[in-house]
Scaffold this active site. Structure first.
Site, PDB file in Angstrom:
ATOM      1  N   GLU A  96       0.834  -1.194   0.000  1.00 43.49           N
ATOM      2  CA  GLU A  96       0.000   0.000   0.000  1.00 43.49           C
ATOM      3  C   GLU A  96       0.871   1.248   0.000  1.00 43.49           C
ATOM      4  OE1 GLU A  96      -2.677   0.510   3.291  1.00 43.49           O
ATOM      5  OE2 GLU A  96      -3.550   2.291   2.386  1.00 43.49           O
ATOM      6  N   LYS A 225      -8.656 -15.099  15.695  1.00 45.04           N
ATOM      7  CA  LYS A 225      -8.791 -14.638  14.304  1.00 45.04           C
ATOM      8  C   LYS A 225     -10.190 -14.172  13.928  1.00 45.04           C
ATOM      9  CE  LYS A 225      -4.849 -17.465  12.977  1.00 45.04           C
ATOM     10  NZ  LYS A 225      -4.330 -18.662  12.316  1.00 45.04           N
ATOM     11  N   ASP A 300       1.577 -14.766  12.132  1.00 48.99           N
ATOM     12  CA  ASP A 300       0.452 -15.295  11.374  1.00 48.99           C
ATOM     13  C   ASP A 300      -0.391 -14.116  10.894  1.00 48.99           C
ATOM     14  OD1 ASP A 300      -1.881 -16.510  10.473  1.00 48.99           O
ATOM     15  OD2 ASP A 300      -1.786 -18.084  11.988  1.00 48.99           O
ATOM     16  N   HIS A 395      -9.064  27.360   6.717  1.00 52.34           N
ATOM     17  CA  HIS A 395      -8.437  28.642   6.371  1.00 52.34           C
ATOM     18  C   HIS A 395      -8.932  29.139   5.030  1.00 52.34           C
ATOM     19  CE1 HIS A 395      -4.844  27.915   9.279  1.00 52.34           C
ATOM     20  NE2 HIS A 395      -5.947  28.295   9.892  1.00 52.34           N
TER      21      HIS A 395
END
Lengths: 401, 401, 401, 401
Positions: A96, A225, A300, A395
């Site tokens: 990524e 998991k 894992d 701003h």
């Protein structure tokens, strides 16, 4: 008949190749077979340097090669932990774009601020077999039996392991199902295997002693998991909390924003937004950092699911903000699993936590704390970036008005 | 002064190496620097075959090499999907021993049963910016404004992308925060980038049109990389359901158990156990399969968090059982992200889904269905194994009695 | 044989008393019988003034009398709603000491601040039958069938009711189970009965048209009387948001505390504490107010479960704070259910919302907004009280130091 | 000037009436004032028989009268509990037609089956103050301090109450917030007041000993009156499980359906449907029974939120089915709160559990078990009814075919 032909006509199974060939040849032949079957050219998968002998025995069946996952580093990050102390370069395996750059900026801010405070709050890997009973009365009596036989069960559990120590037993009833959640100190191992073997032994004793039927060694109250409240509440693996105080000056200099804006992003996004979404994750992107560190360090990868459960908090203080991440269930280890594969082990070495620690457990606890600090860096950086944009827009809007 | 010295004294930043060196040299020098800094020997991380030029631009900053993650295959698995039809070999990148063997057995059972039924139920990637308003009245009016300007917002969103189509806008209020959840058909891309860019454009319009302040482009109601009920309920990415009917005979032959035992394991573990644990995952180990397929196929590994949300069901039928998995939020793509890295792309090719499909979207949908079937194989196999042990124990207990 | 003897020997069932006696006598005899059976003196339960004829037909079987629940008032509270506008006295039926006093203080603060902003965000009562199908393919096709026959189903649904309008149909699949969630505008009725009757009609059409088996008219995706994320995300009943801006001066005067302290209580308790507890309720005590208003106003008390799902937010603003409550699933009505019982109806009259509104729906929507404002008063008051103590302690600690 | 005029011009506050008038007159004048202000005729609210003196002091401020909630009975139900043993008539206060008839049928089936198995699994009321600390290191050290000072804190807590016993202390960290969850055996009291007073004392000690700032006596990890996973996992109030075995013959005779159909309704609705909805309630309508019993018996109606958290399970057995309900967090008492109001106390007497038990705690535990059995009756009956319709439809469909 060639091996490929035997594979093709089914007289040889794909997983039987290692019986006839060396691992390296088995992998090659299997890859060729798959390439032919699918028409795909599998060149790069076959290029690897890791020691295959152990991998095919321990980590991967029907192997055809490896995928190469890019690894970059962020850091150095200063960590003031209960176990990890010093400066660390964080290895992150990811595809990524911008993730490492973002974590890197967080590391820089943390280090400039004097380092991340980190503490391990709890340490214990769990397994919870489920038993079937005949009635809720039977179920209730199984719980009582377990409580009364605590010492006996502890002895039995620990007889199966040279390292692990049973640190807790909790029972839960749902109708006729009884869940017995065992918790172990697994030292430097993530410990699921150790814990499962020990639980199997104890589960048999419980079944024999109570007449309850063992249905499954994991009854999903472990919980492994899957995102689960029980892990947050009771802890699982390494429970870690990390935080850092940033001054107004530092926020302005590093993040080009201010304390109030960072606070508001965390409030509306991580707290209220997550609540509104029915989410179990009250953070910005803890999963990115956890997954990248896990893959780099031979953890894992599926454990990123429970490992990334995280609450990110931003307190407004007199001098700026205090940002913290709470990770109640990081299942990590420095021995076993994928930690012995060469590339992954090099990442652990880079952190100074490869293999068993002295005393046992310290390396895994260090790793837990380091990942906690890394998640903090990731959260801080993304919150800062969002806040800066938000401030810029404010701003701009003012300028327009 | 050597480059290493410049890195050491801080006059050159680690991420600036690519400015002075070719990517391959930058990676090497950076690795050497890290090795020296940490005292770790980093031999294997430096051995790779993938094309670095693109990776350093798109996937990974501060790169020092790659980790090699073992890849094995399970299969073939017959799939009767709406998009994926035929026999597939599943590439799984994992270090968890026995996982591939387990999935393999599930594939075998499914194929013997005639194949996995699979359907894509929904397809849409989402982003949900959060806005701050002045009051709940203002918040309510922002929702109305968005509804009234739907067509205009759709046009603006689609002007930012050549492929994506805006398929839905939903608004949510929590106090003064307004979350606008945009959903897009992203064709073969997983689509987070595309969707974020489009959302940014639309978010600016909303801010300008309503006076609401844009706080963050993601307000956590997307919900990305966190477990969240909203993804289950509204769908995110590819929503997939897969199932298979197993006869009593097949259950007995392949799994050495019976329908009732498999049903009971699912009932007490995946349904009741998960409910009792406060879990969002009503399955056995969907995450194992999702993570392994994601890493092999160049998907974003952190997406395994949302991707592995899964309900596994086992129906008792007249002829045996019908086992199904429901995956409401699989964020997958076959273009972009890590899909172009050679080893990962070979895994996609092996599945016949690399790159853009014809028509666009079909490859990613196929991939979603294939992963759905793979999760089914994993669930089936583990449930069968647990049930067989459970049955064995039951027999043993009877034998003892 | 006397009636009591017949009851005693079982020749007359307790619920058959109304067949032989007038309602008032049946209630008396039944109470006497129960008193004798249990040895309890049941004097006060038998003292009531409400019209029994209708109650025994519509609201309560096997009636033995009533419990008297104390009702107090809080207010007046100024409400600037989309439907409710003006000053209201809130009737609260409760036995929890200090609750009404607390709400009263909240009302006072809100009124002093100019009133509560309130908006109805969504309005729709739901029912979601569950169907069994043969396979996930069948399940998927049932969803398609429902989508294709939307108009036909809408016509059928609306043929069963003179008031209700079908406003939405959503389908969900979990394995072979299909849930079809129908949403209706039920005007001034809470509407569960109306919606259930309409859903039954439509469900039969779906079963006939698709071959799916209707398993239950409620498949728990409605979701009725259980906490559920789907209600938060899609809305159920009246979705209401209420808020108020408090200046620093007002906070100091009414609550003896400051903006920062109230903000901190909300942050650490309602947001972070709830997240840490795995809670679906991000508020202080919305349930107290919802339950007390529901019981007073003849609403179904069990609906306090879904009705009290609430996120409380406190924004720091330049002038003080903006406090808001978001209640996505308030199931309320002003006709039907217990709203016609005299004491309860008097409470509705006191709010000006008894019976049908003009146009239909407006009374129930007003009631929803009023309850939203009442919850805001309760939250504000408790947050203020906690913050004041917290501030007091802080001062005390400083004094000590 | 008349009192009404003084109320009108604000010189006398509504809550000050009791200072000038007897309670009964204060209530009357207040009701008249409200009637005039709102234009509502408030006749029936003013008719009541309960002793007002105590109610206005303990249960209700600004009282104007009572609402009369219809009470019916279901039963008798045979209960084989750990505490409740025998036959019981269940008082239910409700306005939902058909509810009592439904529970009644469930009671009949349970009694015919030999009674409901019921067990109390855990007993402990909780309060969890939240503290603010300066850093995660400080937070961690507060937890350690609490652990080290356990005995001292226990002594302090128990010094505030003549009945309560501190049975547990658990600490939780989220960033810089520390939640300390105290658990008490509160004997026959529901115990929130007792526990809050004790927690206040202990919380001050913790603040003084650690420098942590006490933010709120309830930090929402208690968790009170909100659905929360922590209550399910750790238990709160009375944790109860109830079950009953039904033979095929009984199912057929009482419910006109069969074991498989009841099982299927529970599976697709209560388990899978709830999972799919992101619900915390895996039951059919436990809230109906809990709310009706709570209102009848003077319990805090807002406690129906946590009290109705319930998992309903249906096991297929060789002889039929075993149906069970698991209620982990029933906050009930037989002294204090609304239990002393005459009508409510009569309901408790009818159950034989009014006031303190011998030994203390037994009455409240009995009440917990009775409510557990009542919920079982309600679940059984509704599941049976749904299954019967479902079976009827199935036959009809076959007939058509």
């Amino acid at each position: 008949m060639t091996i490929l032909n035997r594979l093709r006509d089914g007289s040889l199974k794909l997983y039987e190749l290692e019986k006839e060939l060396s691992p390296i040849d088995a992998i090659r032949v299997r890859r060729e077979f798959i390439a032919q079957e699918t028409g795909a050219v599998l060149e790069n998968i076959g290029i690897f340097s890791i020691d295959i002998e152990r991998v095919v025995r321990r980590n991967c069946e029907n192997m055809i090669g490896t995928v190469q996952v890019p690894v970059g580093v962020a850091g150095p990050i200063r960590i003031n932990g209960g176990h990890a102390q010093g400066s660390y370069w964080l290895p992150l395996a990811t595809t990524e774009g911008a993730l490492i750059a973002s974590v890197n900026r967080g590391c820089s801010a943390i280090t400039k601020a004097g380092g991340a405070d980190v503490r391990l709050l709890h340490d214990g890997m769990t397994r919870a077999p489920v038993f079937a009973t005949d009635s809720v009365i039977h179920a209730s009596s199984v719980c009582n039996w377990v409580t009364e036989h605590h010492d006996e069960l502890k002895t039995a559990a620990e007889s199966t392991t040279s390292h692990g120590k049973l640190t807790g037993i909790a029972t839960f009833v749902a109708g006729t199902s009884v869940y017995v959640r065992f918790e172990f100190d697994t030292k430097d191992a993530m410990g699921m295997n150790m814990v499962t073997i020990a639980s199997a032994k104890v589960a048999d004793l419980i079944a024999a002693g109570t007449g309850a039927r063992l249905i499954a060694l994991s009854g999903n109250m472990c919980t492994d998991k899957k995102p689960a409240a029980i892990n947050g509440i009771m802890g699982r693996g390494r429970s870690v909390v990390a935080g850092v105080a940033l001054t107004h000056e530092l926020i302005s200099r590093v993040f080009k924003t201010d304390a109030t804006s960072i606070h508001e992003v965390n409030y509306r996004k991580n707290l209220v937004g997550s609540a509104r979404a029915g989410s179990m994750g009250f953070n910005a992107h803890a999963a990115n950092v956890v997954a990248a560190m896990f893959i780099a360090c031979g953890q894992d990868a599926a454990h990123a699911i429970d490992g990334s459960t995280c609450i990110t908090t931003v307190d407004l203080t007199e001098t700026g903000i205090y940002v913290a991440v709470t990770l109640p269930s990081l299942p990590v280890g420095t021995v076993g699993g994928g930690t012995g594969i060469e590339t992954q082990q090099e990442c652990l070495k880079l952190l100074g936590v490869a293999g068993s620690g002295t005393p046992p457990g310290t390396n895994a606890r260090k790793l837990g704390e380091i990942i906690g600090a890394a998640v903090l860096a990731g959260e801080l950086s993304l919150l800062g970036a969002l806040a800066a944009q938000h401030l810029a827009r404010a701003h701009q809007q003012l300028g327009r008005g």
